[in-house]
Structures are given as C-alpha cells and as structure tokens.
Design a protein around this motif. Structure first.
Motif, PDB file in Angstrom:
ATOM      1  N   LEU A   1      35.993  32.520  44.571  1.00  0.00           N
ATOM      2  CA  LEU A   1      37.222  33.422  43.741  1.00  0.00           C
ATOM      3  C   LEU A   1      36.777  34.886  44.087  1.00  0.00           C
ATOM      4  O   LEU A   1      35.772  36.184  43.738  1.00  0.00           O
ATOM      5  CB  LEU A   1      36.317  33.057  42.933  1.00  0.00           C
ATOM      6  CG  LEU A   1      36.152  31.835  42.246  1.00  0.00           C
ATOM      7  CD1 LEU A   1      35.020  31.190  42.740  1.00  0.00           C
ATOM      8  CD2 LEU A   1      36.508  31.806  40.592  1.00  0.00           C
ATOM      9  N   HIS A   2      37.970  35.817  43.986  1.00  0.00           N
ATOM     10  CA  HIS A   2      38.122  36.859  44.692  1.00  0.00           C
ATOM     11  C   HIS A   2      39.308  37.661  43.702  1.00  0.00           C
ATOM     12  O   HIS A   2      40.421  36.857  42.965  1.00  0.00           O
ATOM     13  CB  HIS A   2      39.365  37.309  45.598  1.00  0.00           C
ATOM     14  CG  HIS A   2      39.138  38.815  46.361  1.00  0.00           C
ATOM     15  ND1 HIS A   2      37.705  39.733  45.964  1.00  0.00           N
ATOM     16  CD2 HIS A   2      40.144  38.887  46.670  1.00  0.00           C
ATOM     17  CE1 HIS A   2      38.659  40.695  45.933  1.00  0.00           C
ATOM     18  NE2 HIS A   2      39.698  40.321  47.158  1.00  0.00           N
ATOM     19  N   LEU A   3      38.872  38.796  42.971  1.00  0.00           N
ATOM     20  CA  LEU A   3      39.764  39.235  41.623  1.00  0.00           C
ATOM     21  C   LEU A   3      39.874  40.764  42.085  1.00  0.00           C
ATOM     22  O   LEU A   3      39.004  41.318  42.944  1.00  0.00           O
ATOM     23  CB  LEU A   3      38.559  39.713  40.528  1.00  0.00           C
ATOM     24  CG  LEU A   3      39.076  39.666  39.317  1.00  0.00           C
ATOM     25  CD1 LEU A   3      40.874  39.375  38.669  1.00  0.00           C
ATOM     26  CD2 LEU A   3      38.855  40.531  38.467  1.00  0.00           C
ATOM     27  N   PHE A   4      41.405  41.130  42.255  1.00  0.00           N
ATOM     28  CA  PHE A   4      41.446  42.152  42.886  1.00  0.00           C
ATOM     29  C   PHE A   4      42.797  42.115  42.098  1.00  0.00           C
ATOM     30  O   PHE A   4      44.018  41.359  41.494  1.00  0.00           O
ATOM     31  CB  PHE A   4      42.068  42.383  44.200  1.00  0.00           C
ATOM     32  CG  PHE A   4      43.092  40.839  45.118  1.00  0.00           C
ATOM     33  CD1 PHE A   4      44.223  41.698  44.380  1.00  0.00           C
ATOM     34  CD2 PHE A   4      42.670  39.719  44.769  1.00  0.00           C
ATOM     35  CE1 PHE A   4      45.791  40.431  45.104  1.00  0.00           C
ATOM     36  CE2 PHE A   4      43.547  38.835  45.375  1.00  0.00           C
ATOM     37  CZ  PHE A   4      44.387  38.795  45.463  1.00  0.00           C
ATOM     38  N   PRO A   5      43.015  43.960  42.646  1.00  0.00           N
ATOM     39  CA  PRO A   5      44.840  44.269  41.414  1.00  0.00           C
ATOM     40  C   PRO A   5      46.305  43.929  42.216  1.00  0.00           C
ATOM     41  O   PRO A   5      46.140  44.018  43.495  1.00  0.00           O
ATOM     42  CB  PRO A   5      44.795  45.688  41.412  1.00  0.00           C
ATOM     43  CG  PRO A   5      43.630  46.781  42.557  1.00  0.00           C
ATOM     44  CD  PRO A   5      43.147  45.281  42.597  1.00  0.00           C
ATOM     45  N   MET A   6      47.236  43.594  41.849  1.00  0.00           N
ATOM     46  CA  MET A   6      48.341  43.413  42.748  1.00  0.00           C
ATOM     47  C   MET A   6      49.226  43.759  42.612  1.00  0.00           C
ATOM     48  O   MET A   6      49.795  44.363  41.065  1.00  0.00           O
ATOM     49  CB  MET A   6      48.925  41.591  42.573  1.00  0.00           C
ATOM     50  CG  MET A   6      50.193  41.605  43.742  1.00  0.00           C
ATOM     51  SD  MET A   6      50.010  39.936  44.218  1.00  0.00           S
ATOM     52  CE  MET A   6      48.563  39.338  44.961  1.00  0.00           C
ATOM     53  N   ASP A   7      50.400  44.570  43.150  1.00  0.00           N
ATOM     54  CA  ASP A   7      51.442  45.232  42.405  1.00  0.00           C
ATOM     55  C   ASP A   7      52.442  44.268  42.155  1.00  0.00           C
ATOM     56  O   ASP A   7      52.785  43.524  43.064  1.00  0.00           O
ATOM     57  CB  ASP A   7      51.978  46.034  44.103  1.00  0.00           C
ATOM     58  CG  ASP A   7      53.350  46.785  43.609  1.00  0.00           C
ATOM     59  OD1 ASP A   7      54.158  46.978  42.235  1.00  0.00           O
ATOM     60  OD2 ASP A   7      53.608  47.652  44.465  1.00  0.00           O
ATOM     61  N   THR A   8      52.807  44.187  40.661  1.00  0.00           N
ATOM     62  CA  THR A   8      53.885  43.216  40.317  1.00  0.00           C
ATOM     63  C   THR A   8      55.352  43.074  40.866  1.00  0.00           C
ATOM     64  O   THR A   8      56.049  42.845  40.435  1.00  0.00           O
ATOM     65  CB  THR A   8      53.556  43.579  38.464  1.00  0.00           C
ATOM     66  OG1 THR A   8      54.193  44.489  38.519  1.00  0.00           O
ATOM     67  CG2 THR A   8      52.561  43.065  38.494  1.00  0.00           C
TER      68      THR A   8
END
Length: 288
Positions: A75-82
C-alpha cells in the motif's frame, strides 16, 4: 428466483475468519461463522484449510471472496496531479511503485487506486494504491477453479470491513468517523467522510497509544465524531483507552447489525463479543 451461497474469508497473519451467506437479490441469510488457525506455511493455507475442511455449510457454495492480510499487499500513499490524463495517471502509479518495490515489473502486479482527499484549487489529490502480486491472486484463482468455485472479490481487510460498515451503519454515510482494523502485527486506520475514505495510514504496532497517535496524525484538522474498531486482534481494553484519550464515542463494528435480517446459524448468539472479527469476511462476501 436465483440464489448464491457465498463465503467470505478474512485473513490476518495466523487466523482466518469465515462468513457464509445465502444471497438472493438484496437479501442475505447468514448460514455459518467460523475461525481457523493457521496450520501450515502454504501461501494459500487460509483457503485450503477452509475449502478442504469438509464443512457442511460449504456444500452448495458457488463463490468465495477473500479479504487478504494487508501485509500480503503493498500500500502506497502519494499526491497526484488531477489534470493528468488516465494513461498519464497509470504511468505515474507505475513510476511510484517502481521506486518502492524492488525489481518492480508492472505485469507482475494487480493494483487498485483509491482517490482520497482532493485539493481542487491546487489540482492535487492524495492517492492510495493497493498492489498485490498477480501470481498470488492467480494461485487463489487456480485453486478455486479446480474446486469448481468462482472468485468473487479479492481486496484487503480494511476495504472488506469498510463494505460491512456501510451495509450496517448507513447513517455513517453523512458522518466523519475513523475505522480501525486491528491485526496481531498491523493496524490499518482510515478516516471516512460522507461515505468515502479521505485519509489512510497504518502502523506495525498495536499499542493503543500508537493507534491513537496515528489516528490523530492522519486525521489532521478533520473533526472525528465516531470511531469503530474491528479485526482479529482488538485488545479488550482498546475501546476504553481510545475513548479516554480522544473523548470520542468508540464501539466495536458489528457486521450483522442491520443488513442481516435472517439467520439459520444456530450458534450465532455465541459469537457475541466476537462479531467484529468477521467484519472483513462479511464485507467481501456481500460486496456488490
């Protein structure tokens, strides 16, 4: 009228929980609950022990769902450009996974993407990716196919419990609450708001102090008005300790609270005080 006998299996390190239902349209009848302790080092110990147990409750079984131990997934949490296109988002996901999984090859994994909190002004979303080795899922599929059974749903314990929660606590779709899924060597915590996951984290410690600390950290400035706990390793004093530390209402998740109207399982009442252990298995079994 067509009906299915569906089993859900929730897996947690050395214990597996089985929930069996008869499902017809929008109605579900509970047929059986059981706990199994790991007795071999086989990767598929949980499904082999249950399917090969000779249990009469599985006689007319057609489908099996599995809530796998989160430690068997990545499981990996990260920000993404929408503003990214779908192909660009997929490329970003693979790039993130390749930087966190040794010798990562996209074809070797099956992944699911959960969009959490969205910051519209900044055009950024927090994204949680759950990746599972394809070979592991293929082993499950091949074993079930040989037994003439269908794999219905495969997900992690947290998301199985989430399904059970919304089936049984529909009022929580307009609330902000924490869901704590506790296993012997791992605790997964999600903050849910208006029917969707917005924050997520986990700890490899089941210390009540560490659980509260993690919950507060991932919640940030989000006000929580309710906490539900489930899983195979909820310590007896955990509820009181979390309540005393947060002054928030805390309770054990009952996966049979509302959705299950009928049961032919004669031993059901003997599971009082242990029903929270069957949240994940019940959620994946009744997943639409």
């Amino acid at each position: 009228m067509a009906k299915d006998i569906i089993a859900g299996i929730g897996v947690s390190e050395r214990v597996a929980h089985l929930s069996v239902f008869e499902v017809k349209e929008h109605k579900a009848k509970l047929l059986h609950l059981e706990e199994f302790t790991k007795s071999s080092e086989d990767d598929l110990w949980f499904i082999k022990q249950i399917v090969d147990s000779g249990n009469r409750a599985l006689k007319n079984l057609s489908k099996i769902s599995v809530a796998i131990d989160a430690n068997a997934a990545f499981l990996h949490l990260f920000p993404m450009d929408t503003t990214l296109t779908q192909p660009e988002q997929n490329e970003h996901v693979h790039w993130e996974l390749s930087n966190n999984i040794l010798e990562y090859q996209a074809q070797d994994f099956v992944h699911d993407i959960h969009t959490l909190k969205v910051q519209a002004r900044e055009q950024v979303a927090d994204v949680l990716v759950v990746a599972v080795r394809r070979s592991f899922l293929n082993k499950i599929q091949e074993f079930l196919t040989a037994k003439k059974l269908e794999l219905h749903i495969a997900d992690t314990n947290y998301f199985g419990a989430e399904q059970a929660l919304y089936l049984n606590y529909p009022e929580n779709k307009i609330r902000t609450f924490a869901l704590i899924c506790s296993a012997e060597q791992r605790v997964d915590i999600g903050i849910e708001k208006n029917g969707r996951l917005i924050h997520y984290g986990y700890t490899l410690s089941n210390s009540p102090d560490e659980i509260v600390k993690l919950m507060k950290r991932i919640a940030g400035d989000t006000a929580i008005d309710h906490i539900l706990c489930c899983g195979s390793y909820v310590q007896p004093h955990l509820i009181d300790l979390i309540h005393n530390s947060t002054e928030i209402q805390v309770e054990l998740l009952n996966p049979f609270r509302q959705f299950i109207k009928t049961s032919t399982f004669s031993e059901f009442n003997s599971f009082n005080g242990r029903k929270h252990r069957y949240a994940a298995s019940t959620g994946v079994a009744l997943w639409k």
